[in-house]
Design a protein around this motif. Structure first.
Motif, PDB file in Angstrom:
ATOM      1  N   GLU A   7       0.461  -1.370   0.223  1.00 17.06           N
ATOM      2  CA  GLU A   7       0.107  -0.210  -0.316  1.00 17.06           C
ATOM      3  C   GLU A   7       0.597   1.020  -0.029  1.00 17.06           C
ATOM      4  OE1 GLU A   7       0.291  -1.732   4.197  1.00 17.06           O
ATOM      5  OE2 GLU A   7      -0.162  -2.553   2.315  1.00 17.06           O
TER       6      GLU A   7
ATOM      7  N   TYR B 223      -2.595  -2.054  -5.078  1.00 16.38           N
ATOM      8  CA  TYR B 223      -2.896  -0.824  -5.360  1.00 16.38           C
ATOM      9  C   TYR B 223      -3.455   0.139  -6.618  1.00 16.38           C
ATOM     10  CZ  TYR B 223      -6.436  -4.348  -2.568  1.00 16.38           C
ATOM     11  OH  TYR B 223      -5.989  -5.668  -1.901  1.00 16.38           O
ATOM     12  N   ASN B 224      -2.056   0.503  -6.393  1.00 17.63           N
ATOM     13  CA  ASN B 224      -1.467   1.942  -7.060  1.00 17.63           C
ATOM     14  C   ASN B 224      -0.620   1.786  -8.130  1.00 17.63           C
ATOM     15  OD1 ASN B 224      -2.071   2.825  -4.535  1.00 17.63           O
ATOM     16  ND2 ASN B 224      -0.572   2.044  -3.098  1.00 17.63           N
TER      17      ASN B 224
ATOM     18  N   GLU C  16      -0.757  11.152 -11.050  1.00 20.25           N
ATOM     19  CA  GLU C  16      -1.395  10.672 -10.402  1.00 20.25           C
ATOM     20  C   GLU C  16      -0.048   9.890  -9.242  1.00 20.25           C
ATOM     21  OE1 GLU C  16      -4.409   7.693 -13.473  1.00 20.25           O
ATOM     22  OE2 GLU C  16      -2.651   7.648 -13.429  1.00 20.25           O
TER      23      GLU C  16
ATOM     24  N   LEU D  53      -0.834   9.580  -5.621  1.00 20.93           N
ATOM     25  CA  LEU D  53      -0.943   8.376  -4.628  1.00 20.93           C
ATOM     26  C   LEU D  53       0.043   7.777  -3.883  1.00 20.93           C
ATOM     27  CD1 LEU D  53      -0.815   5.997  -8.002  1.00 20.93           C
ATOM     28  CD2 LEU D  53      -2.856   6.012  -6.261  1.00 20.93           C
TER      29      LEU D  53
ATOM     30  N   ASN E  96      -2.692   9.429  -0.806  1.00 23.14           N
ATOM     31  CA  ASN E  96      -4.433   9.093  -1.147  1.00 23.14           C
ATOM     32  C   ASN E  96      -3.751   7.797  -1.668  1.00 23.14           C
ATOM     33  OD1 ASN E  96      -5.526  10.787   0.971  1.00 23.14           O
ATOM     34  ND2 ASN E  96      -5.094  12.138  -1.096  1.00 23.14           N
TER      35      ASN E  96
ATOM     36  N   ASN F 195      -4.774   3.873  -2.915  1.00 26.35           N
ATOM     37  CA  ASN F 195      -5.786   3.112  -3.658  1.00 26.35           C
ATOM     38  C   ASN F 195      -6.430   2.265  -2.521  1.00 26.35           C
ATOM     39  OD1 ASN F 195      -6.228   4.859  -5.927  1.00 26.35           O
ATOM     40  ND2 ASN F 195      -5.093   3.303  -6.770  1.00 26.35           N
ATOM     41  N   THR F 196      -7.838   1.659  -3.025  1.00 27.87           N
ATOM     42  CA  THR F 196      -8.196   0.618  -2.054  1.00 27.87           C
ATOM     43  C   THR F 196      -8.342  -0.435  -2.787  1.00 27.87           C
ATOM     44  OG1 THR F 196     -11.163   1.731  -2.012  1.00 27.87           O
ATOM     45  CG2 THR F 196      -9.003   2.320  -0.058  1.00 27.87           C
ATOM     46  N   TYR F 197      -8.902  -1.413  -2.312  1.00 22.66           N
ATOM     47  CA  TYR F 197      -9.657  -2.200  -3.634  1.00 22.66           C
ATOM     48  C   TYR F 197     -10.442  -2.093  -4.317  1.00 22.66           C
ATOM     49  CZ  TYR F 197     -11.269  -6.651  -5.142  1.00 22.66           C
ATOM     50  OH  TYR F 197     -11.401  -8.300  -6.601  1.00 22.66           O
ATOM     51  N   GLU F 198     -11.250  -1.803  -3.664  1.00 25.79           N
ATOM     52  CA  GLU F 198     -12.524  -0.671  -4.134  1.00 25.79           C
ATOM     53  C   GLU F 198     -12.099   0.153  -5.452  1.00 25.79           C
ATOM     54  OE1 GLU F 198     -12.050  -1.014  -0.973  1.00 25.79           O
ATOM     55  OE2 GLU F 198     -13.787  -2.032  -0.774  1.00 25.79           O
ATOM     56  N   ASN F 199     -11.259   0.620  -5.707  1.00 21.86           N
ATOM     57  CA  ASN F 199     -10.379   1.630  -7.084  1.00 21.86           C
ATOM     58  C   ASN F 199     -10.038   0.782  -8.046  1.00 21.86           C
ATOM     59  OD1 ASN F 199      -9.161   3.903  -4.095  1.00 21.86           O
ATOM     60  ND2 ASN F 199     -11.070   3.803  -5.441  1.00 21.86           N
ATOM     61  N   VAL F 200      -9.210  -0.107  -7.349  1.00 20.22           N
ATOM     62  CA  VAL F 200      -8.894  -1.513  -8.251  1.00 20.22           C
ATOM     63  C   VAL F 200      -9.334  -2.975  -9.028  1.00 20.22           C
ATOM     64  CG1 VAL F 200      -6.705  -0.481  -7.767  1.00 20.22           C
ATOM     65  CG2 VAL F 200      -7.215  -2.338  -6.826  1.00 20.22           C
TER      66      VAL F 200
END
Length: 428
Positions: free
Chosen positions: A73, A100-101, A108, A112, A115, A117-122
């Motif tokens: 992360e 995830y990043n 970007e 990143l 902030n 990314n979370t799993y929802e973002n990827v």
């Protein structure tokens, strides 16, 4: 602190604004285990990794090793949009491992870092990967297979990891830089030295027609103020010679970069051969003075104020250009914080001995000339002079240098190349 490992996408990373933050940068292509070995000794908060900087980017073990070293992360992976490894299939595999990043645009990268990314973002990458296999099925069936697909993919990754450990990897070798090194040392350096020396001779002949040694200007440019053969005219010739070499060094530095080597490591073989030729020819064969004597079509023997030992001037050119080049390398390395020199291009113990020996061969002549100029009347200088002017002294130094050069080249030719396994995208 941020650690940046970059290669082809370095300009994209620099444009993101990372260069304004506290960071260390490595530029080139490396094996993951070399990077991990070096990173494990450092303390840092974030890692920016240009995927083109990894020679073994398609090995699953690579990403497992990075995950064990540093939290995914806090890692930002930078991709080239035009390449296949930025596709959904590969990214889906990385998401499974917790990465995830992913950044493709300069904006970007810094976002990143602040902030992640979370799993929802990827999750879309895994959805896209599954959709390519199940695009003919209904939405309800796809959802059921999606959950099972994640489990299957994890099992496949674990199975492939086990298989990759047991099977013999496919051998891949980096193209050798030795032919370029031999070309520079055997051909280009000697040729530039000869051109520089002959241009200096022509400059002497031309000036002697316009400036008499009896004139006030002649007294200044021809007179050897230091008693070391370094008149203002000789110094001008050495400066012009360095300018000629400096133009070539601009091209050479580009070749070194394309060979993915550090400047110091690349230049060991060319400089070793070059010094062996210039000094070895003088101490063992003595052909060069005869060649220059034949090429001096404009006689200057009747003008003793002109410097006529062109073979000695060739050695001066070699000393000045090599010392100036390594000073340039030192200045270049001091401007940028780098740690790739600690990864896979360290000097061997033989190369370190060669460095000490070459420092003596290049440094002793000007140092002796300086001592002779300043301390010629001091009693202990006679002892130094006796050792230095003994023919065996430099014969031994140059002979050992030539022997070490042969050993270094032999090591380079027969050195066992690092092996790595290429993982194809369809295997993922």
């Amino acid at each position: 602190m941020i650690v940046v490992i970059a290669n082809k996408l370095k300009s994209l990373i620099d444009a993101s604004g990372v260069s304004t933050l506290e960071h260390q940068t490595a530029v080139g292509t490396f094996y993951s285990k070399d990077c991990i070995r070096r990173l494990s000794t450092m303390e840092f908060d974030s890692l920016i990794l240009d995927i083109t900087a990894l020679k073994d980017a398609y090995e699953i073990e690579t990403w497992n090793s990075f995950r064990e070293l540093f939290p995914p992360e806090k890692t930002v992976l930078v991709f080239d949009q035009a390449k296949s490894y930025s596709g959904a299939s590969f990214l889906s595999s990385l998401v499974t491992l917790g990465y995830y990043n992913f950044a493709r645009e300069k904006e970007e990268i810094v976002r990143l870092l602040k902030n992640p990314n979370t799993y929802e973002n990827v999750a879309k990458y895994q959805q896209m990967a599954m959709a390519m296999e199940t695009k003919k099925e209904t939405a309800e069936e796809r959802y059921g297979e999606y959950a099972q697909g994640i489990l299957d993919r994890q099992e496949e990754m674990q199975g492939y990891l086990k298989q990759s450990r047991e099977e013999k990897p496919e051998d891949k070798k980096q193209p050798s830089a030795l032919p370029k090194q031999l070309k520079v040392g055997l051909l280009l350096f000697p040729l530039l030295t000869f051109i520089s020396t002959y241009l200096f001779y022509l400059l002497e002949v031309l000036l002697s027609h316009f400036v008499s040694d009896a004139s006030p200007l002649g007294n200044k440019i021809y007179f050897d103020f230091y008693g070391m053969g370094l008149s203002p005219l000789t110094l001008l010739g050495l400066f012009l010679s360095y300018l000629l070499f400096a133009i070539f060094f601009v091209h050479l530095n580009g070749e070194i970069k394309r060979a993915q080597m550090t400047r110091g490591k690349f230049m060991i073989i060319p400089v070793a051969i070059f010094i062996g030729l210039v000094f070895g020819e003088y101490y063992f064969f003595g052909f060069l003075p005869k060649i220059y004597s034949f090429l001096m079509i404009f006689p200057i023997s009747d003008k003793p104020y002109l410097y006529s030992d062109l073979a000695a001037f060739s050695r001066m050119v070699a000393i000045v250009t090599i010392l100036a080049y390594y000073f340039q390398v030192w200045v270049y390395n001091s401007k940028t914080v780098r740690f790739e020199k600690d990864l896979s291009q360290n000097f061997t113990w033989i190369e370190k001995i060669w460095v000490v020996l070459i420092s003596l061969i290049l440094g002793l002549p000007p140092l002796y000339g300086l001592l002779k100029w300043r301390l010629a009347d001091v009693s202990f200088f006679s002892s130094i002079q006796k050792v230095y002017e003994n023919p065996l002294f430099f014969l031994i130094l140059v002979g050992v240098e030539i022997l070490l050069t042969a050993v270094i080249i032999f090591q380079t030719v027969f050195k066992k190349e690092k092996h790595y396994q290429v993982l194809k995208e369809e295997d993922l």
